[in-house]
Motif scaffolding. Structure first.
Motif, PDB file in Angstrom:
ATOM      1  N   ASP A 172      -8.554  -3.685  -0.895  1.00 29.91           N
ATOM      2  CA  ASP A 172      -8.444  -3.826   0.558  1.00 29.91           C
ATOM      3  C   ASP A 172      -8.875  -5.201   1.063  1.00 29.91           C
ATOM      4  OD1 ASP A 172     -11.091  -3.463  -0.148  1.00 29.91           O
ATOM      5  OD2 ASP A 172     -11.572  -2.310   1.644  1.00 29.91           O
ATOM      6  N   PHE A 196     -11.729   8.826   0.601  1.00 32.38           N
ATOM      7  CA  PHE A 196     -11.201   8.012   1.693  1.00 32.38           C
ATOM      8  C   PHE A 196     -12.329   7.646   2.653  1.00 32.38           C
ATOM      9  CE2 PHE A 196      -7.470   9.980   0.014  1.00 32.38           C
ATOM     10  CZ  PHE A 196      -6.476   9.034   0.192  1.00 32.38           C
ATOM     11  N   ALA A 220       0.856  -1.182   0.000  1.00 29.40           N
ATOM     12  CA  ALA A 220       0.000   0.000   0.000  1.00 29.40           C
ATOM     13  C   ALA A 220       0.895   1.236   0.000  1.00 29.40           C
ATOM     14  CB  ALA A 220      -0.916  -0.005   1.218  1.00 29.40           C
ATOM     15  N   TRP A 255      -8.582   4.803   4.461  1.00 29.01           N
ATOM     16  CA  TRP A 255      -7.944   4.322   3.244  1.00 29.01           C
ATOM     17  C   TRP A 255      -8.822   4.590   2.043  1.00 29.01           C
ATOM     18  CZ3 TRP A 255      -7.348  -1.530   4.788  1.00 29.01           C
ATOM     19  CH2 TRP A 255      -8.573  -2.160   4.821  1.00 29.01           C
ATOM     20  N   LEU A 295      -3.847   0.690  -3.190  1.00 28.89           N
ATOM     21  CA  LEU A 295      -4.440   1.071  -1.914  1.00 28.89           C
ATOM     22  C   LEU A 295      -3.609   2.168  -1.261  1.00 28.89           C
ATOM     23  CD1 LEU A 295      -6.697   0.278   0.141  1.00 28.89           C
ATOM     24  CD2 LEU A 295      -5.070  -1.340   1.129  1.00 28.89           C
ATOM     25  N   LEU A 318      -3.336   4.519   2.363  1.00 34.24           N
ATOM     26  CA  LEU A 318      -3.711   4.654   3.770  1.00 34.24           C
ATOM     27  C   LEU A 318      -3.262   6.021   4.262  1.00 34.24           C
ATOM     28  CD1 LEU A 318      -4.647   2.770   6.289  1.00 34.24           C
ATOM     29  CD2 LEU A 318      -2.205   2.725   6.796  1.00 34.24           C
ATOM     30  N   VAL A 348     -11.083   2.823   7.975  1.00 29.31           N
ATOM     31  CA  VAL A 348     -10.723   1.410   7.916  1.00 29.31           C
ATOM     32  C   VAL A 348     -11.613   0.693   8.926  1.00 29.31           C
ATOM     33  CG1 VAL A 348      -8.880  -0.242   8.390  1.00 29.31           C
ATOM     34  CG2 VAL A 348      -8.351   1.915   7.211  1.00 29.31           C
TER      35      VAL A 348
END
Length: 166
Positions: A155, A126, A75, A147, A111, A113, A129
């Motif tokens: 994910d 976004f 990621a 994320w 991905l 984060l 999570v």
């Protein structure tokens, strides 16, 4: 008053000192204790995914992307996103993120984060999570771990400890 044009450009090695000064003004020395900063220590941001904002000759913003892993899933860690206080609320942060996301998608990353404010980052795609999916290497408010998928199901296997890649 004349408005100066905003330019979003790839970060260059010569930008590092100006970015460091901007981050110091915006975040102070306590930034080094944050979990996201710990993930960035010793890992260079990806130049093709990191951008600066300039108004005329002045560097007024920066966003970087750093490679990480969530468990075994590759990621990117977005940030730090920083905009000079005198230039906030003008869309510069959003422009920097959009440039980084577009470059990451083009490069085949799946991905991204970040640790940040959901109301700001949600409008950029976004989302929080799900609880228990990600473990940051240090204290962090789980409501701020967000994320964005750059590919469908990116994910699906991302779970576990977030760690830096070298």
């Amino acid at each position: 008053m004349t408005s100066l044009p905003l330019a979003i450009l790839h970060e260059q090695p010569d930008d590092r000192a100006a970015i460091d000064r901007l981050q110091e003004r915006a975040f102070g020395p306590g930034r080094y204790a944050r979990s996201a900063y710990r993930l960035r220590e010793g890992v260079a941001p990806l130049p093709k995914l990191s951008f600066v904002a300039r108004v005329g000759t002045f560097l007024v913003g920066s966003n970087r992307m750093t490679p990480i892993r969530i468990g075994r899933t590759p990621a990117l860690l977005l940030g730090p996103l920083v905009v000079d206080p005198a230039f906030r609320s003008r869309g510069i942060g959003q422009a920097l993120i959009n440039a980084s996301i577009a470059a990451a998608e083009s490069a085949g990353h799946r991905l991204v984060l970040l640790v940040g404010d959901e109301p700001y980052y949600a409008r950029l795609g976004f989302q929080r999570v799900p609880d228990g999916r990600v473990v940051m290497p240090g204290p962090v408010d789980p409501d701020r771990v967000l994320w964005r998928r750059l590919a469908p199901d990116a994910d699906s296997e991302a779970r576990g400890l977030v760690w830096k890649t070298f």
